[in-house]
Scaffold this active site. Structure first.
Site, PDB file in Angstrom:
ATOM      1  N   ALA A  63     -74.706 -50.285  48.879  1.00  0.00           N
ATOM      2  CA  ALA A  63     -74.126 -49.794  47.293  1.00  0.00           C
ATOM      3  C   ALA A  63     -73.428 -48.294  47.798  1.00  0.00           C
ATOM      4  O   ALA A  63     -74.264 -47.971  48.391  1.00  0.00           O
ATOM      5  CB  ALA A  63     -75.115 -50.363  46.722  1.00  0.00           C
ATOM      6  N   GLY A 102     -77.934 -52.970  50.025  1.00  0.00           N
ATOM      7  CA  GLY A 102     -76.939 -54.064  49.799  1.00  0.00           C
ATOM      8  C   GLY A 102     -75.873 -54.677  50.725  1.00  0.00           C
ATOM      9  O   GLY A 102     -75.437 -55.950  50.593  1.00  0.00           O
ATOM     10  N   GLU A 105     -78.930 -56.881  52.290  1.00  0.00           N
ATOM     11  CA  GLU A 105     -78.668 -58.281  51.134  1.00  0.00           C
ATOM     12  C   GLU A 105     -78.019 -58.520  51.526  1.00  0.00           C
ATOM     13  O   GLU A 105     -78.067 -60.683  51.422  1.00  0.00           O
ATOM     14  CB  GLU A 105     -79.434 -57.628  50.221  1.00  0.00           C
ATOM     15  CG  GLU A 105     -80.476 -56.626  50.290  1.00  0.00           C
ATOM     16  CD  GLU A 105     -80.256 -56.189  48.439  1.00  0.00           C
ATOM     17  OE1 GLU A 105     -80.314 -55.097  48.273  1.00  0.00           O
ATOM     18  OE2 GLU A 105     -81.311 -56.852  47.750  1.00  0.00           O
ATOM     19  N   GLU A 125     -83.538 -48.329  50.371  1.00  0.00           N
ATOM     20  CA  GLU A 125     -83.342 -47.946  49.102  1.00  0.00           C
ATOM     21  C   GLU A 125     -85.510 -46.853  48.370  1.00  0.00           C
ATOM     22  O   GLU A 125     -85.138 -46.074  48.064  1.00  0.00           O
ATOM     23  CB  GLU A 125     -83.852 -48.985  48.279  1.00  0.00           C
ATOM     24  CG  GLU A 125     -82.249 -49.996  48.602  1.00  0.00           C
ATOM     25  CD  GLU A 125     -82.327 -51.331  49.761  1.00  0.00           C
ATOM     26  OE1 GLU A 125     -83.034 -50.974  50.384  1.00  0.00           O
ATOM     27  OE2 GLU A 125     -81.416 -52.084  49.344  1.00  0.00           O
TER      28      GLU A 125
END
Ligand code: CAA
Length: 703
Positions: A63, A102, A105, A125
């Protein structure tokens, strides 16, 4: 399609979605939007399958952390992952560099994943005080198993493509060019009628998890997590992956992600992330400053420090020559290195072959003339200015022009050391922290005459050997050890005022420090400070007995700390566990009485304030004097060099969170209790407190 960071083309019947968002392809809004639109459009075009690939140095690295805490912008990452997972056409993620957070993911929502061998994947994270918020906690246990998922997500450490393949997280390792390999892989999948593999469709066999497993995992984690909430919430999410349907698991993950991302812990850890990168930048130097080529390194001194530093270079394949005064000392030094590597092998963290390879990069000598060709020398001999000057004089005589001469001194004046040479522009401090092969911090110390390219080279080589670098100017103790003075003094004064060693350590450890100050003194050895005090007293300095009388008495009783089996505590010979000692309690009482101090109950809050506020106050002086470049640099020094809890962001960030007025008022109160010679509010702290400002705002205004 037109998108600034995502492009689409059909090659050989495969639709290739290429992401190009330098530097690390972070999942910005434009990027999310581009992927969403490309996947949607591809559903009705001529492509047979899709490949998601990235340009530049890495697959999507996560992210965009700068977007955290700001209003959400659509499409959300979760929306895109639904589109990818539900695509009628098979989607292959093609990974190079680091697929993190992310980014990884996103790949897990694709139907297949291929990667080049050098790629790494991970869910870091937890290091930002959050948890994977886009299905990572639900998909990884489904495909790799619960234990492997917990290990991956709670440590946050990336793994290699080969390890990921062993865990089913990667389906294919591509040799050669990734793009053509991934296109071919997608075509082969289509040709073989491979199904659209959706990880969400896998059900975990709950009976395979032994009863009480999650509870005991939580307890084990709590010990190393030092009060952080994210590791605990990760366990809850993985537990949900076992017990709940996918969509309910995703909902819990989202809720707990929001809790974590809004926490002060995550704010602090995100600050550390950016401060670490900022600290590597030297304000008055251009980013593209030319650097010197470092192909060979020499270390002077084969003690614990010198050996640890040598290992740092050997670990990245840079040949190191270690110099000692005689063969015996040299053999001892090389023996320590071999022993350190063997311990790593015994722990299963390195193979015998890797150890043998690393050792080929280290050789020894007793002759200065053997250092004629090295590009960088790091001196790690005794903290004695005369010996250091002698070493640098010899280096000046033998080293080739342009070689960088660094001192690992913790306290000495770099300018005096540089003056022992005819090339002060090539001299600087490179201050490692013990054990040097483990601790991440490197303080780079800029002498008055150190040249710009020498500084830039030190920063670059520091990063290469895996260190986090922060720049300090010259002062006694540089940034870190200078600040430690007041912290240690308060720990000692708290003993006299009524707190026990165990109470002080417990309060500091509850705050998040890896080890309290009293236990730390015992570990470091009480004789070290004793000798330093003797030297300072011999030089005419008057020492306040409140800052050292008990420590000195313990040394005179032969209690040197852990190494002699007793210091402030007694130590269990087998487990090394700390055992409070009534003899020490009596000693403390006697000294307090002698000094006329009336002892009282002291709470954890006061202990923490009296330990932390001297750090903050000295930090403010260091900023004003220009010793540190930025408040964030000081935080980095403390987080990586002194195990200050990253979930508190470092002393200066913590001060802003507490409020500078509160810190200032408390310091004034302590000054009234203990005297202005012990507590003197730094002018910068006073000014910012009165203005209602913060160190962060002050730092930003200086950029
Ligand atoms: N968001 C925003 N900026 C980022 C970023 C991110 N995720 N990752 C890196 N950057 C920035 C850095 O701040 C740096 O900026 P400056 O050049 O202005 O200083 C620049 O990108 C380059 O970064 P590095 O210097 O760290 O480059 P590197 O090559 O040494 O390392 C990296 C690359 C391994 C990807 C490293 O940057 C890294 O670890 N990044 C963070 C990865 C991460 O934590 N991802 C998870 C994010 S959270 C998430 O994804 C939550 C979720 O579930 C949706």
């Amino acid at each position: 399609m037109s998108n600034p960071v995502v492009s689409y083309e059909i090659i050989d019947s495969i639709g290739v979605i290429t992401v190009n968002n330098p530097p690390v392809n972070a999942l910005s809004q434009a990027l999310r939007d581009g992927i969403q639109k490309a996947v949607t459009a591809a559903q009705s075009d001529a492509s047979e399958a899709l490949v998601l690939i990235c340009a530049g140095r890495t697959f999507i690295a996560g992210a965009d952390i700068t977007e955290f805490g700001k209003p959400p912008m659509s499409p959300s990452l979760s929306d895109i992952l639904v589109s990818i997972e539900n695509s009628k056409k098979l989607i292959v993620a093609a990974i190079h560099g680091t697929a993190l957070g992310g980014g990884f993911e996103t790949s897990l929502a694709c139907h297949y994943r291929c990667a080049i061998a050098s790629a790494k994947v991970g869910l870091p994270e937890v290091k930002l005080g959050i948890l994977p918020g886009a299905g990572g906690t639900q998909r990884v246990p489904r495909i790799a198993g619960v234990k492997a998922a917990l290990e991956l997500i709670t440590t946050g450490n990336p793994i290699s493509a080969a390890e990921a393949a062993d865990m089913n997280l990667i389906d294919e390792i591509i040799e050669g060019d990734l793009k053509s390999g991934a296109i071919q892989y997608a075509k082969d999948l289509v040709d073989s009628g491979a199904p659209l593999k959706r990880i969400r469709d896998i059900t975990i066999n709950a009976s395979s998890i032994e009863p009480g497993f999650f509870e005991s995992y939580r307890k084990k984690l709590a010990q190393r997590a030092r009060g952080q909430i994210a590791p605990d919430r990760i366990v809850s999410c993985v537990e949900a992956a076992v017990k709940l349907p996918m969509d309910q698991g995703l909902k819990l993950e989202r809720d707990l992600f929001m809790e974590c991302v809004q926490s002060s812990q995550s704010r602090a850890m995100r600050h550390v992330f950016f401060a670490e990168r900022e600290a590597a930048k030297i304000k008055d130097l251009p980013a593209n400053m030319p650097v010197r080529d470092i192909k060979r390194v020499a270390i002077i001194g084969g003690g614990t420090m010198g050996g640890g530093i040598a290992m740092c270079f050997a670990n990245v394949g840079i040949p190191v020559t270690m110099l000692e005064i005689n063969d015996e000392a040299l053999e001892r030094g090389l023996g320590i290195i071999r022993k350190n590597y063997s311990i790593t092998v015994q722990k299963g963290k390195m193979t015998e072959a890797e150890m043998a390879e690393r050792l080929t990069f280290i050789n020894g000598t007793t002759q200065y003339k053997d250092l004629a060709d090295v590009d960088l020398v790091i001196e790690a001999v005794f903290e004695n200015p005369d010996i250091k000057a002698e070493v640098f004089g010899k280096l000046d005589a033998v080293c080739k022009p342009g070689a960088i001469l660094a001192s690992n001194t913790s306290y000495q004046n770099i300018d005096n050391i540089a003056a022992a040479t005819k090339r002060p522009q090539d001299v600087l401090g490179m201050h490692f922290f013990s054990p040097a092969n483990v601790m991440k911090l490197l303080e780079v110390v800029r002498g008055a005459k150190t040249s710009d390219d020498v500084l830039a080279t030190a920063m670059q080589i520091g990063k290469k050997i895996g260190k986090v670098c922060a720049l300090s100017r010259v002062c006694y103790g540089f940034i870190g050890n200078r600040m430690l003075g007041g912290y240690g003094r308060q720990a000692h004064m708290l003993l006299l005022d009524g707190a026990s060693p165990a109470q002080i350590d417990a309060a500091a450890e509850e705050f998040g420090m890896a080890m309290g100050p009293i236990a730390m003194s015992d570990l470091a050895g009480l004789d070290v400070g004793y000798k330093a005090r003797q030297a300072r007293e011999a030089a005419g300095e008057k020492m306040d007995p409140r800052a050292h009388c008990i420590a000195s008495a313990l040394v005179e009783m032969g209690r040197l700390g852990q190494k002699s089996g007793a210091g402030y505590y007694k130590y269990d010979p087998q487990t090394r566990a700390r055992v409070p000692d009534p003899e020490v309690d009596a000693l403390i009482k006697a000294h307090a009485e002698k000094l006329g101090i009336k002892r009282r109950e002291i709470g954890a809050e006061e202990i923490v304030a009296r330990l932390m506020y001297p750090l903050i106050n000295e930090g403010a002086l260091i900023l004003e004097e220009g010793i540190a470049q930025r408040p964030g640099d000081i935080d980095i020094v403390y987080v990586y060099g002194y195990a200050f809890p990253s979930a508190k962001g470092g002393p200066m960030f913590y001060a802003d969170e507490v409020g500078l007025k509160n810190v200032y008022d408390a310091i004034c109160k302590f000054r009234d209790q203990h005297g202005a010679d012990i507590w003197k509010p730094a002018p910068l702290l006073e000014r910012l407190a009165k203005e209602g400002s913060t160190f962060a705002a002050w730092g930003a205004a200086q950029e």
